[in-house]
Scaffold this motif. Structure first.
Motif, PDB file in Angstrom:
ATOM      1  N   GLY A   3      -8.216   5.210  -3.111  1.00 36.39           N
ATOM      2  CA  GLY A   3      -7.899   3.778  -3.129  1.00 36.39           C
ATOM      3  C   GLY A   3      -7.027   3.365  -1.955  1.00 36.39           C
ATOM      4  O   GLY A   3      -7.224   2.312  -1.360  1.00 36.39           O
ATOM      5  N   VAL A   4      -6.076   4.224  -1.607  1.00 40.83           N
ATOM      6  CA  VAL A   4      -5.208   3.949  -0.458  1.00 40.83           C
ATOM      7  C   VAL A   4      -6.029   3.928   0.820  1.00 40.83           C
ATOM      8  O   VAL A   4      -5.887   3.031   1.655  1.00 40.83           O
ATOM      9  CB  VAL A   4      -4.072   4.992  -0.368  1.00 40.83           C
ATOM     10  CG1 VAL A   4      -3.348   4.902   0.970  1.00 40.83           C
ATOM     11  CG2 VAL A   4      -3.095   4.805  -1.512  1.00 40.83           C
ATOM     12  N   TRP A  60      -6.161  -8.118  -4.078  1.00 39.44           N
ATOM     13  CA  TRP A  60      -6.287  -7.083  -3.065  1.00 39.44           C
ATOM     14  C   TRP A  60      -5.926  -5.717  -3.630  1.00 39.44           C
ATOM     15  O   TRP A  60      -6.621  -4.736  -3.409  1.00 39.44           O
ATOM     16  CB  TRP A  60      -5.390  -7.450  -1.882  1.00 39.44           C
ATOM     17  CG  TRP A  60      -5.736  -6.727  -0.643  1.00 39.44           C
ATOM     18  CD1 TRP A  60      -6.796  -6.953   0.176  1.00 39.44           C
ATOM     19  CD2 TRP A  60      -5.017  -5.645  -0.065  1.00 39.44           C
ATOM     20  NE1 TRP A  60      -6.777  -6.088   1.221  1.00 39.44           N
ATOM     21  CE2 TRP A  60      -5.693  -5.272   1.106  1.00 39.44           C
ATOM     22  CE3 TRP A  60      -3.867  -4.967  -0.422  1.00 39.44           C
ATOM     23  CZ2 TRP A  60      -5.261  -4.244   1.909  1.00 39.44           C
ATOM     24  CZ3 TRP A  60      -3.431  -3.942   0.391  1.00 39.44           C
ATOM     25  CH2 TRP A  60      -4.131  -3.596   1.539  1.00 39.44           C
ATOM     26  N   ARG A  61      -4.837  -5.644  -4.382  1.00 42.84           N
ATOM     27  CA  ARG A  61      -4.326  -4.378  -4.915  1.00 42.84           C
ATOM     28  C   ARG A  61      -5.232  -3.816  -6.005  1.00 42.84           C
ATOM     29  O   ARG A  61      -5.495  -2.619  -6.044  1.00 42.84           O
ATOM     30  CB  ARG A  61      -2.928  -4.628  -5.460  1.00 42.84           C
ATOM     31  CG  ARG A  61      -2.053  -3.441  -5.567  1.00 42.84           C
ATOM     32  CD  ARG A  61      -0.622  -3.759  -5.976  1.00 42.84           C
ATOM     33  NE  ARG A  61      -0.447  -4.849  -6.910  1.00 42.84           N
ATOM     34  CZ  ARG A  61       0.194  -5.982  -6.638  1.00 42.84           C
ATOM     35  NH1 ARG A  61       0.706  -6.191  -5.468  1.00 42.84           N
ATOM     36  NH2 ARG A  61       0.318  -6.920  -7.550  1.00 42.84           N
ATOM     37  N   GLU A  62      -5.697  -4.690  -6.885  1.00 45.87           N
ATOM     38  CA  GLU A  62      -6.466  -4.244  -8.050  1.00 45.87           C
ATOM     39  C   GLU A  62      -7.976  -4.373  -7.853  1.00 45.87           C
ATOM     40  O   GLU A  62      -8.735  -4.129  -8.766  1.00 45.87           O
ATOM     41  CB  GLU A  62      -6.035  -5.046  -9.272  1.00 45.87           C
ATOM     42  CG  GLU A  62      -4.585  -4.865  -9.631  1.00 45.87           C
ATOM     43  CD  GLU A  62      -4.113  -5.830 -10.709  1.00 45.87           C
ATOM     44  OE1 GLU A  62      -4.957  -6.559 -11.278  1.00 45.87           O
ATOM     45  OE2 GLU A  62      -2.906  -5.845 -10.972  1.00 45.87           O
ATOM     46  N   HIS A  63      -8.375  -4.798  -6.673  1.00 42.46           N
ATOM     47  CA  HIS A  63      -9.795  -5.011  -6.374  1.00 42.46           C
ATOM     48  C   HIS A  63     -10.416  -5.951  -7.408  1.00 42.46           C
ATOM     49  O   HIS A  63     -11.475  -5.694  -7.967  1.00 42.46           O
ATOM     50  CB  HIS A  63     -10.554  -3.680  -6.316  1.00 42.46           C
ATOM     51  CG  HIS A  63      -9.915  -2.696  -5.400  1.00 42.46           C
ATOM     52  ND1 HIS A  63      -9.990  -2.803  -4.041  1.00 42.46           N
ATOM     53  CD2 HIS A  63      -9.155  -1.601  -5.640  1.00 42.46           C
ATOM     54  CE1 HIS A  63      -9.316  -1.816  -3.484  1.00 42.46           C
ATOM     55  NE2 HIS A  63      -8.795  -1.072  -4.425  1.00 42.46           N
ATOM     56  N   MET A  64      -9.703  -7.049  -7.640  1.00 45.87           N
ATOM     57  CA  MET A  64     -10.113  -8.054  -8.616  1.00 45.87           C
ATOM     58  C   MET A  64     -11.472  -8.638  -8.223  1.00 45.87           C
ATOM     59  O   MET A  64     -11.772  -8.802  -7.052  1.00 45.87           O
ATOM     60  CB  MET A  64      -9.058  -9.163  -8.652  1.00 45.87           C
ATOM     61  CG  MET A  64      -9.282 -10.253  -9.682  1.00 45.87           C
ATOM     62  SD  MET A  64      -8.158 -11.671  -9.464  1.00 45.87           S
ATOM     63  CE  MET A  64      -6.570 -10.942  -9.744  1.00 45.87           C
ATOM     64  N   ASP A  65     -12.252  -8.951  -9.197  1.00 46.42           N
ATOM     65  CA  ASP A  65     -13.540  -9.599  -8.988  1.00 46.42           C
ATOM     66  C   ASP A  65     -13.317 -10.974  -8.343  1.00 46.42           C
ATOM     67  O   ASP A  65     -12.376 -11.689  -8.697  1.00 46.42           O
ATOM     68  CB  ASP A  65     -14.230  -9.756 -10.347  1.00 46.42           C
ATOM     69  CG  ASP A  65     -15.581 -10.400 -10.230  1.00 46.42           C
ATOM     70  OD1 ASP A  65     -15.691 -11.595 -10.569  1.00 46.42           O
ATOM     71  OD2 ASP A  65     -16.507  -9.718  -9.785  1.00 46.42           O
ATOM     72  N   VAL A 101       0.848  -1.200   0.000  1.00 43.15           N
ATOM     73  CA  VAL A 101       0.000   0.000   0.000  1.00 43.15           C
ATOM     74  C   VAL A 101       0.881   1.247   0.000  1.00 43.15           C
ATOM     75  O   VAL A 101       0.675   2.171  -0.793  1.00 43.15           O
ATOM     76  CB  VAL A 101      -0.952   0.017   1.224  1.00 43.15           C
ATOM     77  CG1 VAL A 101      -1.625   1.369   1.362  1.00 43.15           C
ATOM     78  CG2 VAL A 101      -1.991  -1.074   1.112  1.00 43.15           C
ATOM     79  N   MET A 102       1.861   1.264   0.895  1.00 41.40           N
ATOM     80  CA  MET A 102       2.729   2.437   1.004  1.00 41.40           C
ATOM     81  C   MET A 102       3.534   2.646  -0.283  1.00 41.40           C
ATOM     82  O   MET A 102       3.695   3.778  -0.737  1.00 41.40           O
ATOM     83  CB  MET A 102       3.658   2.309   2.213  1.00 41.40           C
ATOM     84  CG  MET A 102       2.930   2.331   3.544  1.00 41.40           C
ATOM     85  SD  MET A 102       1.945   3.816   3.821  1.00 41.40           S
ATOM     86  CE  MET A 102       3.239   4.993   4.164  1.00 41.40           C
ATOM     87  N   ASN A 103       4.001   1.565  -0.871  1.00 42.65           N
ATOM     88  CA  ASN A 103       4.752   1.670  -2.120  1.00 42.65           C
ATOM     89  C   ASN A 103       3.857   2.191  -3.241  1.00 42.65           C
ATOM     90  O   ASN A 103       4.246   3.095  -3.990  1.00 42.65           O
ATOM     91  CB  ASN A 103       5.354   0.313  -2.487  1.00 42.65           C
ATOM     92  CG  ASN A 103       6.295   0.416  -3.657  1.00 42.65           C
ATOM     93  OD1 ASN A 103       7.054   1.359  -3.776  1.00 42.65           O
ATOM     94  ND2 ASN A 103       6.247  -0.573  -4.538  1.00 42.65           N
TER      95      ASN A 103
END
Length: 172
Positions: free
Chosen positions: A64-65, A137-142, A51-53
């Motif tokens: 989003g963060v 998690w990062r891309e909010h994948m379906d 998240v921080m990166n």
């Protein structure tokens, strides 16, 4: 401690409100608190670093963060409030003071145990599996896409792990 960080940094756009040394010290104290809170949950620490990166390289916008941090630190109001220190002016994470710690923590521990089982069963499978999880998690994948990708990884050689994995998915 993180509550103090937010207060010192001004919370929500603390940049410019303290010296750079004070800012660095406040950030270090907050990161230390995050590390101590999740010292036995390395996967959460890895996700937080992601998240921080992403935030630092602007791969994720502020909204989003905030969404990711709220999910990651759910039930840890001190960490949620403390994260405001890192947010630009005009943004703030608010928390419900009466919100109880999440009851899903036992579920989280079970999830970590499952991840450890995947790693123990097949070290070569672990990295691609975690890549899919992080991408979800990062891309909010379906969830359906997540299920398909994990199915492709697990079902051929480890159908029992795939069946177990399904337990951790939200209903579709």
């Amino acid at each position: 401690m993180a509550g103090g960080v937010a207060a010192e940094g001004g919370g929500g756009g603390g940049e410019g409100s303290t010296s750079s040394e004070e800012t660095r010290n406040a950030a270090k104290r907050y990161l230390k608190e995050v590390t101590e809170t999740f010292e036995d949950q390395q996967e959460k620490l890895v996700m937080f670093r992601e998240v921080m990166n992403d935030f630092g390289t602007e791969r994720t916008d502020v909204a989003g963060v905030i969404e990711r941090v709220k999910e990651l630190f759910k039930g840890h109001n001190n960490l949620l409030k403390g994260f405001n220190f890192f947010l630009p002016m005009g943004y703030e994470i608010t928390v419900d003071k009466d919100e109880p710690p999440p009851e899903t923590m036992a579920g989280f521990r079970e999830t970590l145990d499952f991840i450890r089982v995947v790693k123990e069963r097949d070290e070569r499978l672990y990295r691609p599996f975690m890549d899919v999880i992080f991408r979800y998690w990062r891309e909010h994948m379906d969830v359906i896409k997540l299920r398909r990708e994990v199915d492709a990884l697990l079902s051929k050689d480890y159908p029992d792990l795939f069946v177990e994995f399904i337990r951790y998915l939200p209903p579709t």
